[in-house]
Design a protein around this motif. Structure first.
Motif, PDB file in Angstrom:
ATOM      1  N   THR A  47       0.810  -1.218   0.000  1.00 45.74           N
ATOM      2  CA  THR A  47       0.000   0.000   0.000  1.00 45.74           C
ATOM      3  C   THR A  47       0.845   1.270   0.000  1.00 45.74           C
ATOM      4  OG1 THR A  47      -1.702  -1.193   1.228  1.00 45.74           O
ATOM      5  CG2 THR A  47      -1.872   1.198   1.178  1.00 45.74           C
ATOM      6  N   ALA A  48       1.924   1.288   0.769  1.00 46.56           N
ATOM      7  CA  ALA A  48       2.708   2.513   0.956  1.00 46.56           C
ATOM      8  C   ALA A  48       3.244   3.098  -0.351  1.00 46.56           C
ATOM      9  CB  ALA A  48       3.847   2.248   1.940  1.00 46.56           C
ATOM     10  N   PRO A  49       3.848   2.291  -1.257  1.00 48.14           N
ATOM     11  CA  PRO A  49       4.351   2.905  -2.502  1.00 48.14           C
ATOM     12  C   PRO A  49       3.262   3.595  -3.317  1.00 48.14           C
ATOM     13  CG  PRO A  49       5.313   0.732  -2.195  1.00 48.14           C
ATOM     14  CD  PRO A  49       4.225   0.866  -1.178  1.00 48.14           C
ATOM     15  N   LEU A 174     -14.975 -13.497  -6.082  1.00 50.54           N
ATOM     16  CA  LEU A 174     -16.088 -12.547  -6.161  1.00 50.54           C
ATOM     17  C   LEU A 174     -15.695 -11.191  -5.589  1.00 50.54           C
ATOM     18  CD1 LEU A 174     -19.044 -14.912  -5.181  1.00 50.54           C
ATOM     19  CD2 LEU A 174     -18.437 -14.056  -7.462  1.00 50.54           C
ATOM     20  N   ILE A 175     -14.957 -11.185  -4.476  1.00 47.97           N
ATOM     21  CA  ILE A 175     -14.517  -9.915  -3.881  1.00 47.97           C
ATOM     22  C   ILE A 175     -13.612  -9.154  -4.837  1.00 47.97           C
ATOM     23  CG2 ILE A 175     -13.082  -8.933  -2.045  1.00 47.97           C
ATOM     24  CD1 ILE A 175     -14.211 -11.125  -0.203  1.00 47.97           C
ATOM     25  N   LEU A 176     -12.689  -9.846  -5.475  1.00 45.87           N
ATOM     26  CA  LEU A 176     -11.780  -9.183  -6.411  1.00 45.87           C
ATOM     27  C   LEU A 176     -12.516  -8.720  -7.668  1.00 45.87           C
ATOM     28  CD1 LEU A 176      -8.579 -11.425  -6.139  1.00 45.87           C
ATOM     29  CD2 LEU A 176      -9.078  -9.243  -5.010  1.00 45.87           C
ATOM     30  N   LEU A 177     -13.531  -9.468  -8.095  1.00 41.12           N
ATOM     31  CA  LEU A 177     -14.317  -9.023  -9.251  1.00 41.12           C
ATOM     32  C   LEU A 177     -15.084  -7.739  -8.931  1.00 41.12           C
ATOM     33  CD1 LEU A 177     -15.831 -12.221 -10.926  1.00 41.12           C
ATOM     34  CD2 LEU A 177     -14.072 -10.685 -11.813  1.00 41.12           C
ATOM     35  N   VAL A 178     -15.630  -7.643  -7.743  1.00 37.64           N
ATOM     36  CA  VAL A 178     -16.319  -6.410  -7.340  1.00 37.64           C
ATOM     37  C   VAL A 178     -15.347  -5.238  -7.324  1.00 37.64           C
ATOM     38  CG1 VAL A 178     -17.509  -5.259  -5.431  1.00 37.64           C
ATOM     39  CG2 VAL A 178     -18.122  -7.605  -6.045  1.00 37.64           C
ATOM     40  N   THR A 199      -8.248   3.944  -5.565  1.00 36.25           N
ATOM     41  CA  THR A 199      -7.477   2.702  -5.691  1.00 36.25           C
ATOM     42  C   THR A 199      -6.807   2.335  -4.375  1.00 36.25           C
ATOM     43  OG1 THR A 199      -7.045   3.161  -8.029  1.00 36.25           O
ATOM     44  CG2 THR A 199      -5.618   1.565  -6.948  1.00 36.25           C
ATOM     45  N   MET A 200      -6.224   3.327  -3.718  1.00 33.11           N
ATOM     46  CA  MET A 200      -5.561   3.063  -2.434  1.00 33.11           C
ATOM     47  C   MET A 200      -6.582   2.700  -1.352  1.00 33.11           C
ATOM     48  SD  MET A 200      -2.345   3.128  -2.771  1.00 33.11           S
ATOM     49  CE  MET A 200      -2.726   2.270  -4.310  1.00 33.11           C
ATOM     50  N   ALA A 201      -7.752   3.319  -1.403  1.00 34.92           N
ATOM     51  CA  ALA A 201      -8.782   3.009  -0.414  1.00 34.92           C
ATOM     52  C   ALA A 201      -9.293   1.585  -0.561  1.00 34.92           C
ATOM     53  CB  ALA A 201      -9.943   3.991  -0.549  1.00 34.92           C
ATOM     54  N   LEU A 202      -9.208   1.039  -1.785  1.00 36.89           N
ATOM     55  CA  LEU A 202      -9.683  -0.327  -2.035  1.00 36.89           C
ATOM     56  C   LEU A 202      -8.568  -1.366  -1.920  1.00 36.89           C
ATOM     57  CD1 LEU A 202     -12.126   0.190  -5.044  1.00 36.89           C
ATOM     58  CD2 LEU A 202     -12.693  -0.248  -2.649  1.00 36.89           C
ATOM     59  N   LYS A 203      -7.422  -0.982  -1.418  1.00 34.79           N
ATOM     60  CA  LYS A 203      -6.323  -1.932  -1.260  1.00 34.79           C
ATOM     61  C   LYS A 203      -6.568  -2.887  -0.099  1.00 34.79           C
ATOM     62  CE  LYS A 203      -2.647  -1.503  -4.037  1.00 34.79           C
ATOM     63  NZ  LYS A 203      -1.904  -2.632  -4.626  1.00 34.79           N
ATOM     64  N   ILE A 204      -6.785  -2.337   1.079  1.00 35.54           N
ATOM     65  CA  ILE A 204      -6.771  -3.154   2.296  1.00 35.54           C
ATOM     66  C   ILE A 204      -8.133  -3.751   2.644  1.00 35.54           C
ATOM     67  CG2 ILE A 204      -6.352  -3.091   4.791  1.00 35.54           C
ATOM     68  CD1 ILE A 204      -4.075  -1.192   4.294  1.00 35.54           C
ATOM     69  N   PRO A 205      -9.256  -2.982   2.631  1.00 34.71           N
ATOM     70  CA  PRO A 205     -10.533  -3.568   3.070  1.00 34.71           C
ATOM     71  C   PRO A 205     -10.944  -4.843   2.339  1.00 34.71           C
ATOM     72  CG  PRO A 205     -10.711  -1.194   2.986  1.00 34.71           C
ATOM     73  CD  PRO A 205      -9.398  -1.529   2.374  1.00 34.71           C
ATOM     74  N   PRO A 206     -10.909  -4.909   0.987  1.00 32.15           N
ATOM     75  CA  PRO A 206     -11.280  -6.179   0.336  1.00 32.15           C
ATOM     76  C   PRO A 206     -10.351  -7.326   0.708  1.00 32.15           C
ATOM     77  CG  PRO A 206     -11.300  -4.375  -1.242  1.00 32.15           C
ATOM     78  CD  PRO A 206     -10.645  -3.846  -0.005  1.00 32.15           C
ATOM     79  N   PHE A 207      -9.068  -7.016   0.839  1.00 33.24           N
ATOM     80  CA  PHE A 207      -8.103  -8.050   1.218  1.00 33.24           C
ATOM     81  C   PHE A 207      -8.425  -8.604   2.612  1.00 33.24           C
ATOM     82  CE2 PHE A 207      -4.188  -9.220   3.420  1.00 33.24           C
ATOM     83  CZ  PHE A 207      -3.645 -10.156   2.556  1.00 33.24           C
ATOM     84  N   LEU A 208      -8.690  -7.708   3.564  1.00 30.32           N
ATOM     85  CA  LEU A 208      -9.001  -8.151   4.925  1.00 30.32           C
ATOM     86  C   LEU A 208     -10.298  -8.958   4.958  1.00 30.32           C
ATOM     87  CD1 LEU A 208      -8.054  -5.036   7.085  1.00 30.32           C
ATOM     88  CD2 LEU A 208      -6.748  -7.133   6.740  1.00 30.32           C
TER      89      LEU A 208
END
Length: 283
Positions: A47-49, A174-178, A199-208
């Motif tokens: 996420t940081a870069p 399904l999460i990654l498709l959304v 894009t950065m906001a959608l990095k961590i929540p779907p992964f978690l």
């Protein structure tokens, strides 16, 4: 000793019966997920870069400085992992991902292309999760099987875990498709700053969310079959059997007779025949 080799916290007093087994399964699942996906540090490194890139680009609108700064940060994080002797795959995966984004953005001159390789990878990964699950070989089982030391035993020997891997893989897909359904339209019509922050906001929540669902499915599944331990036990049993056979060859018989004594007794019991008929004759 790796986290998967350690007993659950509290030792044997954590519970008995189903409760103790469930607690042990949850502990092993948590350790495996952290090992497979890199843990909190892995989230920071991925996420940081991107945050640095969009922050610098928002300020000065310079693709080159933003891209090179993001690449430099990713490289520093990768070197830090190597210095600490952490898993190499996590050290290099982040660097290569950022490097491809930098290459795309600098070649096209479009700052949004910094995120394009990651988006294409996410789409491909989502399809891989769904297709492999439908084919009966869920991708998550292929990834986590070696981490749990069960390899592919879940396919034929542990149907409960196969169902859990299938459910978890569908969840990931399904999460990654959304996520892709949100990002690709934004890539076409949103400006670079808006697109970057979304894009950065959608990095961590779907992964978690995907990791949490995986943990839920696997924690309720039967425990993994440790085929590595089975193979080691079989090898050790074969070695022990070989040693026993070697020892039996050198153990003396009931009368203290070994191989040399057996040969002597055979010669005495069956002496060579005389050269003449009827025994020896004097002349």
């Amino acid at each position: 000793m790796t986290p998967l080799d350690k007993p659950a916290a509290g030792g044997p007093d954590t519970g008995t019966g189903a409760d103790g087994e469930a607690a042990g399964s949850r502990a092993v699942t948590e350790a495996a997920l952290f090992e497979a996906f890199g843990g909190i540090r892995g989230l920071v490194e991925t996420t940081a870069p991107g945050l640095i890139f969009i922050a610098i680009y928002t300020v000065n609108k310079d693709i080159h400085s933003a891209a090179l700064t993001a690449l430099g940060l990713s490289a520093v994080l990768g070197v830090f992992r190597l210095v600490r002797r952490d898993t190499v795959k996590h050290a290099f995966s982040g660097v290569f991902g950022v490097a491809f984004g930098v290459l795309f953005a600098m070649m096209t001159g479009n700052a949004k292309d910094f995120y394009l390789p990651g988006m294409l990878y996410t789409l491909g990964l989502a399809l891989a999760y769904i297709v492999t699950s439908a084919a009966g070989v869920p991708l998550l089982g292929l990834v986590l099987g070696p981490v749990f030391k069960e390899n592919l035993s879940w396919r034929t020997r542990n149907p409960g875990r196969k169902r859990a891997y299938t459910k978890a893989s569908y969840a990931w897909g399904l999460i990654l498709l959304v996520k892709c359904a949100i990002l690709f339209p934004l890539y076409l019509w949103a400006d670079t700053t808006q697109f970057g922050w979304v894009t950065m906001a959608l990095k961590i929540p779907p992964f978690l969310l995907a990791v949490y669902l995986t943990w839920i499915f696997l924690a309720k599944a039967p425990p993994p079959i440790n085929v590595i331990a089975e193979m080691e036990a079989a090898e050790q049993a074969e070695k022990d059997a070989g040693k026993e056979r070697e020892q039996e060859k050198h153990v003396p018989g009931p009368l203290g007779e070994g191989p040399a004594e057996d040969a002597s007794r055979a010669l005495l019991a069956d002496p060579a025949p005389d050269s003449g008929t009827g025994g020896s004759h004097r002349r």
